[in-house]
Design an enzyme around this catalytic site. Sequence first.
Site, PDB file in Angstrom:
ATOM      1  N   CYS A 186      45.040  -1.704 -20.337  1.00  0.00           N
ATOM      2  CA  CYS A 186      45.629  -0.746 -21.281  1.00  0.00           C
ATOM      3  C   CYS A 186      47.045  -1.208 -21.588  1.00  0.00           C
ATOM      4  CB  CYS A 186      45.639   0.660 -20.695  1.00  0.00           C
ATOM      5  SG  CYS A 186      46.459   1.878 -21.767  1.00  0.00           S
TER       6      CYS A 186
ATOM      7  N   ASN B  86      39.717  -6.349 -22.597  1.00  0.00           N
ATOM      8  CA  ASN B  86      38.737  -5.306 -22.884  1.00  0.00           C
ATOM      9  C   ASN B  86      38.252  -5.507 -24.319  1.00  0.00           C
ATOM     10  OD1 ASN B  86      41.139  -4.583 -24.092  1.00  0.00           O
ATOM     11  ND2 ASN B  86      41.135  -2.480 -23.415  1.00  0.00           N
TER      12      ASN B  86
ATOM     13  N   HIS C  65      37.118  -5.168 -28.254  1.00  0.00           N
ATOM     14  CA  HIS C  65      37.558  -4.476 -29.463  1.00  0.00           C
ATOM     15  C   HIS C  65      36.759  -4.947 -30.671  1.00  0.00           C
ATOM     16  CE1 HIS C  65      41.181  -2.701 -27.647  1.00  0.00           C
ATOM     17  NE2 HIS C  65      41.210  -3.812 -26.928  1.00  0.00           N
TER      18      HIS C  65
ATOM     19  N   GLU D 105      38.704   4.950 -28.609  1.00  0.00           N
ATOM     20  CA  GLU D 105      38.644   4.231 -27.340  1.00  0.00           C
ATOM     21  C   GLU D 105      37.417   4.660 -26.543  1.00  0.00           C
ATOM     22  OE1 GLU D 105      42.068   3.119 -25.055  1.00  0.00           O
ATOM     23  OE2 GLU D 105      43.373   4.284 -26.379  1.00  0.00           O
TER      24      GLU D 105
ATOM     25  N   CYS E 277      46.717   2.496 -28.996  1.00  0.00           N
ATOM     26  CA  CYS E 277      46.016   1.590 -28.086  1.00  0.00           C
ATOM     27  C   CYS E 277      46.713   0.238 -28.161  1.00  0.00           C
ATOM     28  CB  CYS E 277      44.544   1.457 -28.471  1.00  0.00           C
ATOM     29  SG  CYS E 277      43.609   0.283 -27.453  1.00  0.00           S
TER      30      CYS E 277
ATOM     31  N   GLY F  43      44.414  -2.661 -28.478  1.00  0.00           N
ATOM     32  CA  GLY F  43      43.827  -2.578 -29.809  1.00  0.00           C
ATOM     33  C   GLY F  43      44.762  -3.101 -30.873  1.00  0.00           C
TER      34      GLY F  43
END
Length: 296
Positions: free
Chosen positions: A75, A179, A181, A230, A239, A242
């Site tokens: 994050c 992560n 996207h 999310e 984010c 992101g």
Amino acid sequence: MDIRFTKMEGCGNDYVYISGFEYQLDPEQKPEIVKKLSDRHFGIGGDGVIFINPSKIADFEMEMWNADGTRGEMCGNGIRCVGKFVYDSGMTHEKEITVESFGKVKYLTLYTGETEDGRELVQSVRVNMGAPILEAKEIPVAADESPVVSEPISIAQKDSGLKGGVGTEYRMTCVSMGNPHAVVYIDSTDELEIEAVGPLFENHERFPNRTNTEFVQIIDPEHVKMRVWERGSGETLACGTGCCAVCVAGVLNGFTAPRLEVQVLGGKLLIEWDREENLVWMTGPATTVFEGVITV
């Protein structure tokens, strides 16, 4: 058990922060505890919970949990707040620190300022987010070609979240910043019915680990607006990973520059993709909202 916590936010992306140096919770109980603490009506309220733990490979470890009680790998807004947490609480006096998240180490630069009462506290943080992952199977996303740039993805028309008869086909560019996207470009983020379309992307069969989805409106080559859905949390005000994915996707599509200001619902982040070093840098605020004690 009574637990001391700190509520923090980065551009409105808010989490509950707990020191793992002080509290060691039963791993099997953490999902339910996280859901309880994240609940905005019956708990503290947040997009999830972040535990700050000792690390064998960095100065600190960030253990991130989504609001639905699932683990998250990374994050960007959260890690900036980790930097503020450890500096402001006196856990470190260094302004260059390392933070481990899901086994990967990130490098943080802390920028401080003096408050009205004379304390020196962190105001903003610059993070070396590392190299973007573009290989489809490593993101992961099921795709015919790799990298996945402006590739069609089908969503049922009756479930479409975009006004104006957009139809069933969207075009996505997929990037992992630790992560997954999926970046989608649209004409207007203001008219996006994200509650309808967001879950369809998150749980689409092409994403074996689910995905975060960024809906992007281009203002000019150096400025975009973005709304994000999310996985595990729904729409959030920001984010960080992101925003990094949006910068990378914009360059890959030829839409935007490698230095990009991303306006999210909760503020603005500055993202830079150093193509020569293949590193993404994120700079943005970190804010303490309040502190307290809660019984779990």
